[in-house]
Design a protein around this motif. Structure first.
Motif, mmCIF file in Angstrom:
data_model
loop_
_atom_site.group_PDB
_atom_site.id
_atom_site.type_symbol
_atom_site.label_atom_id
_atom_site.label_comp_id
_atom_site.label_asym_id
_atom_site.label_seq_id
_atom_site.Cartn_x
_atom_site.Cartn_y
_atom_site.Cartn_z
ATOM 1 N N ASN A 282 107.494 39.391 36.286
ATOM 2 C CA ASN A 282 106.809 39.539 37.560
ATOM 3 C C ASN A 282 105.462 40.201 37.298
ATOM 4 O OD1 ASN A 282 107.210 42.564 37.725
ATOM 5 N ND2 ASN A 282 109.356 41.868 37.729
ATOM 6 N N CYS A 283 104.661 40.338 38.327
ATOM 7 C CA CYS A 283 103.312 40.883 38.164
ATOM 8 C C CYS A 283 103.330 42.369 37.820
ATOM 9 C CB CYS A 283 102.504 40.649 39.445
ATOM 10 S SG CYS A 283 102.107 38.907 39.737
ATOM 11 N N PRO B 88 110.581 34.691 34.428
ATOM 12 C CA PRO B 88 111.777 35.456 34.757
ATOM 13 C C PRO B 88 112.954 35.023 33.903
ATOM 14 C CG PRO B 88 110.695 34.650 36.739
ATOM 15 C CD PRO B 88 110.058 33.946 35.581
ATOM 16 N N CYS C 78 98.757 37.285 41.139
ATOM 17 C CA CYS C 78 99.082 38.708 41.101
ATOM 18 C C CYS C 78 98.022 39.509 41.855
ATOM 19 C CB CYS C 78 99.156 39.209 39.663
ATOM 20 S SG CYS C 78 100.546 38.531 38.726
ATOM 21 N N THR D 152 103.511 40.362 43.265
ATOM 22 C CA THR D 152 103.535 38.909 43.121
ATOM 23 C C THR D 152 103.422 38.288 44.513
ATOM 24 O OG1 THR D 152 104.997 39.149 41.209
ATOM 25 C CG2 THR D 152 104.770 36.949 42.172
ATOM 26 N N MET E 187 113.021 35.490 40.420
ATOM 27 C CA MET E 187 112.431 36.816 40.249
ATOM 28 C C MET E 187 113.284 37.919 40.856
ATOM 29 S SD MET E 187 108.296 36.504 40.693
ATOM 30 C CE MET E 187 108.339 35.642 42.255
ATOM 31 N N THR E 188 113.977 37.637 41.946
ATOM 32 C CA THR E 188 114.637 38.698 42.724
ATOM 33 C C THR E 188 116.145 38.727 42.579
ATOM 34 O OG1 THR E 188 114.795 37.257 44.677
ATOM 35 C CG2 THR E 188 112.800 38.576 44.443
ATOM 36 N N TYR F 66 114.139 44.025 45.494
ATOM 37 C CA TYR F 66 112.678 43.956 45.526
ATOM 38 C C TYR F 66 112.165 44.469 46.866
ATOM 39 C CZ TYR F 66 111.338 41.470 41.263
ATOM 40 O OH TYR F 66 111.049 41.151 39.966
ATOM 41 N N THR G 217 107.484 43.142 44.853
ATOM 42 C CA THR G 217 107.449 43.965 43.640
ATOM 43 C C THR G 217 108.804 44.606 43.484
ATOM 44 O OG1 THR G 217 106.088 45.566 42.408
ATOM 45 C CG2 THR G 217 106.709 46.157 44.650
#
Length: 458
Positions: free
Chosen positions: A240-241, A259, A269, A278, A319-320, A325, A450
């Motif tokens: 992630n960013c 990821p 980003c 992100t 990502m999550t 998050y 994030t």
């Protein structure tokens, strides 16, 4: 100049008296003469005087009539005024009577209030006495409990332990203490979990810092012709960013991340002084049509570099899925006023229709995006997963979103610069109900995420 009426009358009378009677003259010898009459000129003078008298009388009569009319009008006005004064006097009498009755009522109420106040004061005093009595009883119970505890710790009991109230008191105190200890254990466990997660993150960051020079050199050699706005980062580590921020990247722009258990993909980003975010959605000018089908929302669409876009449900899920998050939503209205909302979230996969789980309690403004216990599923016009039975919210409102019953929010609706006149068309716009209502089209929206354990303000 005309003669006055009184003077004219006098002259007329004198002339009349002098001209209407004959007169006799005697000679010196005493002999009688013939009777003599007035001359014709005297008669004319008399007639003329009479005419003037008549004219004067006529003018006087006309003037008198005018004065009489004026007097009559004034009398009518006076009568009307007298009548109004009479009515006003009657109203004043009625108001005076009503005021007198209200005064009596107020006096009665004042007496009732005084009585109620006195009763309330007595009740308060009684409650204070009861409170004092209860306090004394509690003090005695505490002393008795202390004595019992001392007896138990020093030797055989000497007090009376058969009183069930004392035993109940002791059990409640023990249960309360146990609950406090359990809560402290839970808090300590949560802190340990966060510390472990933070340690793993730091270990990952250290490994990334060690591998970053060689990986960046390899990436730079393969992307020498890439635009200066395109920032490539090591795809083998950054998920992630915020990972990129921890690796030393501080400029906002386009990066490539990977990821866990996912192919590499590009993201936008937003780097701040505290970390990296992100961006998963952006609306700003209506250049992209967000009324897309399910598959398109899965993979994503739009322009990451400059325009509007939706990152894609599958990418957001990758990502999550492993940790919580922070979802941050930034909105702007047409007066350029800004609003920011944050949620603690986790996004499920395709098997649960990418249900959004909101893990933190929300206030009034945040309540426009709420989740059920099992999560709020994503819906499009060709895949109806909303909570409204026999009704497709995405087809009715436009775009894909985590709809509940259609009316709370939709940041992927139609973009309106000028709201349409038809109400059912205005409902299709980009709106956040608890901020400006469901019929107010927003100017810009940005959604970004994030990791929860790295957001300093979460």
């Amino acid at each position: 100049m005309k003669m006055k009426l009184a003077d004219l009358l006098c002259v007329t009378v004198l002339v009349s008296s002098g001209a209407s009677f004959p007169y006799e003259r005697k000679s010196a010898a005493g002999k009688e003469k013939k009777v003599q009459f007035a001359a014709w000129d005297d008669v004319n003078v008399l007639a003329h005087g009479l005419l003037q008298l008549g004219q004067g009388l006529k003018e006087h009569v006309d003037k008198t009539k005018g004065q009489a009319r004026d007097t009559s009008v004034k009398m009518k006005v006076l009568n009307s005024t007298v009548a109004e004064l009479g009515q006003l006097t009657q109203r004043l009498l009625e108001d005076s009577e009503a005021l007198k009755m209200k005064t009596q009522s107020l006096e009665e109420r004042e007496g009732q209030i005084l009585n109620a106040s006195s009763e309330l004061r007595e009740k308060v005093e009684a409650q204070l006495r009861d409170r004092q009595s209860v306090h004394e009883k509690i003090t005695r119970l505490e002393e008795k409990f202390d004595s019992i505890t001392q007896d138990k710790s020093t030797g055989p009991p000497t007090g009376n332990y058969s009183d069930p109230r004392i035993i109940q008191w002791m059990l409640e105190a023990q249960n309360h203490r146990i609950d406090e200890l359990v809560e402290q254990i839970k808090q300590q466990q949560e802190k340990l979990d966060k510390q472990n997660l933070h340690i793993r993150t730091l270990q990952s960051q250290i490994q990334m810092r060690n591998d970053l020079p060689s990986l960046k050199q390899q990436e730079d050699e393969g992307h020498q012709n890439t635009s200066s706005e395109w920032h490539d980062s090591p795809t083998s580590m950054a998920s992630n960013c915020h990972d990129l921020f921890l690796a030393g990247e501080t400029s906002s722009g386009l990066y490539t991340i990977k990821p866990f258990d996912s192919e590499p993909f590009e993201v936008l980003c937003e780097m701040t002084s505290d970390g990296g975010w992100t961006v998963i959605q952006r609306r700003q000018d209506g250049s992209v049509d967000f009324d897309q089908l399910w598959k398109v929302y899965q993979t994503g669409f739009g322009s990451l570099s400059a325009g509007e876009f939706w990152l894609g449900l599958e990418k957001i899920h990758h990502m999550t899925k492993d940790r919580d998050y922070i979802l941050q939503i930034q909105m702007t209205d047409w007066r350029d006023e800004h609003q920011t909302i944050k949620y603690l979230v986790r996004l499920s996969g395709e098997a649960s229709n990418y249900s959004l789980h909101i893990l933190s309690p929300s206030g009034y403004l945040e309540s426009a995006l709420t989740s059920q216990t099992s999560g709020l599923p994503f819906s499009t016009r060709d895949k109806d997963n909303d909570l409204k039975n026999d009704f497709n919210c995405a087809n009715h409102l436009s775009g894909g979103w985590w709809f509940s019953n259609c009316g709370h929010s939709n940041l992927n609706g139609r973009y309106f610069v000028t709201p349409p006149k038809q109400r059912h068309h205005r409902k299709q716009g980009v709106f956040w109900k608890t901020w400006h209502g469901r019929y107010y089209p927003l100017k810009t929206t940005v959604m970004m995420i994030t990791p929860a354990d790295t957001d300093p303000k979460s």
